[in-house]
Design a protein around this motif. Structure first.
Motif, PDB file in Angstrom:
ATOM      1  N   HIS A  58       9.254   7.269  15.047  1.00 17.15           N
ATOM      2  CA  HIS A  58       9.613   5.802  14.419  1.00 17.15           C
ATOM      3  C   HIS A  58       9.543   5.898  12.820  1.00 17.15           C
ATOM      4  CE1 HIS A  58       7.177   3.829  18.176  1.00 17.15           C
ATOM      5  NE2 HIS A  58       8.282   4.381  18.751  1.00 17.15           N
ATOM      6  N   VAL A  59      10.328   5.683  12.479  1.00 17.00           N
ATOM      7  CA  VAL A  59      11.043   5.452  10.982  1.00 17.00           C
ATOM      8  C   VAL A  59      10.989   3.852  10.567  1.00 17.00           C
ATOM      9  CG1 VAL A  59      12.309   6.348   9.116  1.00 17.00           C
ATOM     10  CG2 VAL A  59      12.041   7.533  11.310  1.00 17.00           C
ATOM     11  N   TYR A  60      10.260   3.596   9.564  1.00 14.32           N
ATOM     12  CA  TYR A  60      10.171   2.303   9.119  1.00 14.32           C
ATOM     13  C   TYR A  60      10.998   2.147   7.591  1.00 14.32           C
ATOM     14  CZ  TYR A  60       7.107   1.142  13.054  1.00 14.32           C
ATOM     15  OH  TYR A  60       6.395   0.969  14.317  1.00 14.32           O
ATOM     16  N   VAL A  61      11.985   1.371   7.711  1.00 17.87           N
ATOM     17  CA  VAL A  61      12.623   1.172   6.375  1.00 17.87           C
ATOM     18  C   VAL A  61      12.579  -0.192   6.087  1.00 17.87           C
ATOM     19  CG1 VAL A  61      14.972   1.179   5.486  1.00 17.87           C
ATOM     20  CG2 VAL A  61      14.501   2.494   7.339  1.00 17.87           C
ATOM     21  N   GLY A  62      11.989  -0.430   4.759  1.00 12.79           N
ATOM     22  CA  GLY A  62      11.862  -1.763   4.332  1.00 12.79           C
ATOM     23  C   GLY A  62      12.728  -2.877   4.307  1.00 12.79           C
ATOM     24  N   ARG A  63      12.804  -3.887   4.699  1.00 15.96           N
ATOM     25  CA  ARG A  63      14.033  -4.715   4.500  1.00 15.96           C
ATOM     26  C   ARG A  63      14.478  -5.101   3.172  1.00 15.96           C
ATOM     27  NH1 ARG A  63      13.114 -10.456   6.807  1.00 15.96           N
ATOM     28  NH2 ARG A  63      12.303 -10.589   4.922  1.00 15.96           N
ATOM     29  N   ASP A  64      13.282  -5.242   2.412  1.00 19.50           N
ATOM     30  CA  ASP A  64      13.637  -5.676   1.039  1.00 19.50           C
ATOM     31  C   ASP A  64      13.534  -4.776  -0.192  1.00 19.50           C
ATOM     32  OD1 ASP A  64      13.765  -8.444   2.072  1.00 19.50           O
ATOM     33  OD2 ASP A  64      11.481  -8.629   2.043  1.00 19.50           O
ATOM     34  N   THR A  65      13.116  -3.638   0.261  1.00 14.76           N
ATOM     35  CA  THR A  65      12.862  -2.592  -0.555  1.00 14.76           C
ATOM     36  C   THR A  65      13.710  -1.513  -0.466  1.00 14.76           C
ATOM     37  OG1 THR A  65      11.614  -1.117   0.795  1.00 14.76           O
ATOM     38  CG2 THR A  65      10.421  -2.743  -0.659  1.00 14.76           C
ATOM     39  N   GLY A  66      14.415  -1.430   0.522  1.00 16.97           N
ATOM     40  CA  GLY A  66      15.352  -0.244   1.014  1.00 16.97           C
ATOM     41  C   GLY A  66      14.996   1.248   0.777  1.00 16.97           C
ATOM     42  N   GLN A  67      13.782   1.208   1.126  1.00 15.39           N
ATOM     43  CA  GLN A  67      12.869   2.503   1.073  1.00 15.39           C
ATOM     44  C   GLN A  67      12.556   2.805   2.235  1.00 15.39           C
ATOM     45  OE1 GLN A  67      10.211   2.083  -2.266  1.00 15.39           O
ATOM     46  NE2 GLN A  67      11.903   3.190  -3.720  1.00 15.39           N
ATOM     47  N   ILE A  68      12.224   4.209   2.723  1.00 19.41           N
ATOM     48  CA  ILE A  68      11.614   4.355   3.964  1.00 19.41           C
ATOM     49  C   ILE A  68       9.857   4.244   3.532  1.00 19.41           C
ATOM     50  CG2 ILE A  68      10.775   6.351   5.607  1.00 19.41           C
ATOM     51  CD1 ILE A  68      13.648   7.367   5.188  1.00 19.41           C
ATOM     52  N   GLU A  69       9.312   3.341   4.307  1.00 17.99           N
ATOM     53  CA  GLU A  69       7.816   2.881   4.075  1.00 17.99           C
ATOM     54  C   GLU A  69       7.052   3.651   4.900  1.00 17.99           C
ATOM     55  OE1 GLU A  69       7.283   0.906   1.676  1.00 17.99           O
ATOM     56  OE2 GLU A  69       9.070   0.504   1.332  1.00 17.99           O
ATOM     57  N   ALA A  70       7.319   4.343   6.140  1.00 14.39           N
ATOM     58  CA  ALA A  70       6.357   5.171   6.935  1.00 14.39           C
ATOM     59  C   ALA A  70       7.124   5.761   7.886  1.00 14.39           C
ATOM     60  CB  ALA A  70       5.622   4.193   7.543  1.00 14.39           C
ATOM     61  N   VAL A  71       6.712   6.988   8.508  1.00 17.70           N
ATOM     62  CA  VAL A  71       7.203   7.693   9.591  1.00 17.70           C
ATOM     63  C   VAL A  71       6.199   8.164  10.329  1.00 17.70           C
ATOM     64  CG1 VAL A  71       8.262   9.825  10.311  1.00 17.70           C
ATOM     65  CG2 VAL A  71       9.032   8.973   7.869  1.00 17.70           C
ATOM     66  N   ARG A  72       6.310   7.680  11.657  1.00 14.93           N
ATOM     67  CA  ARG A  72       5.131   7.805  12.657  1.00 14.93           C
ATOM     68  C   ARG A  72       5.703   8.757  13.834  1.00 14.93           C
ATOM     69  NH1 ARG A  72       2.166   6.053   8.617  1.00 14.93           N
ATOM     70  NH2 ARG A  72       1.639   4.076   8.630  1.00 14.93           N
ATOM     71  N   THR A  73       5.270  10.010  13.923  1.00 14.72           N
ATOM     72  CA  THR A  73       5.766  10.799  15.054  1.00 14.72           C
ATOM     73  C   THR A  73       4.878  10.741  15.985  1.00 14.72           C
ATOM     74  OG1 THR A  73       4.167  12.672  14.320  1.00 14.72           O
ATOM     75  CG2 THR A  73       6.335  12.771  13.005  1.00 14.72           C
ATOM     76  N   ARG A  74       5.131  11.283  17.172  1.00 13.88           N
ATOM     77  CA  ARG A  74       4.308  11.280  18.554  1.00 13.88           C
ATOM     78  C   ARG A  74       3.200  11.609  18.233  1.00 13.88           C
ATOM     79  NH1 ARG A  74       7.069  10.283  23.260  1.00 13.88           N
ATOM     80  NH2 ARG A  74       9.290  10.580  23.215  1.00 13.88           N
ATOM     81  N   TRP A  75       3.030  12.808  17.438  1.00 19.34           N
ATOM     82  CA  TRP A  75       1.656  13.373  16.951  1.00 19.34           C
ATOM     83  C   TRP A  75       0.777  12.536  16.266  1.00 19.34           C
ATOM     84  CZ3 TRP A  75      -0.590  17.093  19.459  1.00 19.34           C
ATOM     85  CH2 TRP A  75       0.183  17.995  20.010  1.00 19.34           C
TER      86      TRP A  75
END
Length: 229
Positions: free
Chosen positions: A157-174
């Motif tokens: 799961h990759v989370y991209v900030g709607r207002d920041t335009g930056q990748i805020e977090a990456v959540r792998t299965r691990w």
């Protein structure tokens, strides 16, 4: 099972008890010590004197005008151009092009896909994309920020900030498995953040007591065997 085999197992059990007993006692004791105090108190958060935050005052020719008092200003490069990101006192975020001072629109789905494809290995293999508001953020993100959740084919799961335009977090299965195990470890599966609560302290204390008894019984068992000989 023959008696000599059982005696051999019992001997192995005793030696394994000597080998792992002390580390288990250390783990239990250190866990009890860490659980006995909230992490906020350990970090000294309670020592800070509360004060009202004042708005950031800068010349109008430096900062574009926004609807709310300004709390923070950041400048960084994004997509090959200088970006000014303004955070208002209410937490809302607005991006501006540094040169033109024109506001940039929130990140849409197409741009979120592009950001992930450019910045994440395997980011072009996307399964689903969903948008979440700040008050409905997914559990594995756990931040009050509007984001796009981009799910890759392999489950990341990759989370991209709607207002920041930056990748805020990456959540792998691990990461998600680790997060679940952490919740089990601190006995807090609801928020997985409370490392100091009565149930955890109680079981940590019982674990320390049981480990101490086990170490004492190993000495007694050894003494009994010597006497029997």
């Amino acid at each position: 099972m023959p008696k000599p085999v059982m005696l051999r197992f019992a001997k192995w059990h005793i030696w394994l008890g000597w080998l792992v007993g002390i580390p288990i006692l250390m783990w239990m004791a250190s866990g009890l010590f860490m659980a006995a105090r909230p992490i906020e108190e350990v970090r000294g958060n309670h020592l800070h004197i509360a004060s009202d935050q004042s708005a950031l005052a800068l010349p109008s020719d430096v900062v574009p005008e926004i609807d709310q008092p300004l709390k923070e200003m950041r400048a960084f490069m994004q997509d090959g151009r200088a970006i000014m990101m303004l955070t208002a006192m209410d937490g809302s975020i607005t991006r501006f092009d540094w040169e033109s001072r024109t506001p940039l629109p929130p990140v849409d789905e197409a741009l979120a896909r592009s950001i992930v494809a450019e910045q994440i290995v395997g980011g072009g293999n996307i399964s689903t994309v969903r948008q979440f508001e700040a008050n409905t953020a997914p559990f594995d993100f756990r931040r009050p920020l509007p984001v796009w959740q981009v799910v890759l084919d392999e489950g990341t799961h990759v989370y991209v900030g709607r207002d920041t335009g930056q990748i805020e977090a990456v959540r792998t299965r691990w990461w998600r498995a680790f997060d679940f195990m952490w919740g089990l470890h601190i006995m807090d599966l609801r928020s997985r953040e409370d490392t100091s609560h009565p149930i955890l302290i109680l079981f940590a204390a019982l674990g320390v007591f049981a480990s101490i008894l086990g170490c004492i019984l190993m000495f007694r068992r050894r003494k009994a065997r010597v006497t029997a000989k």
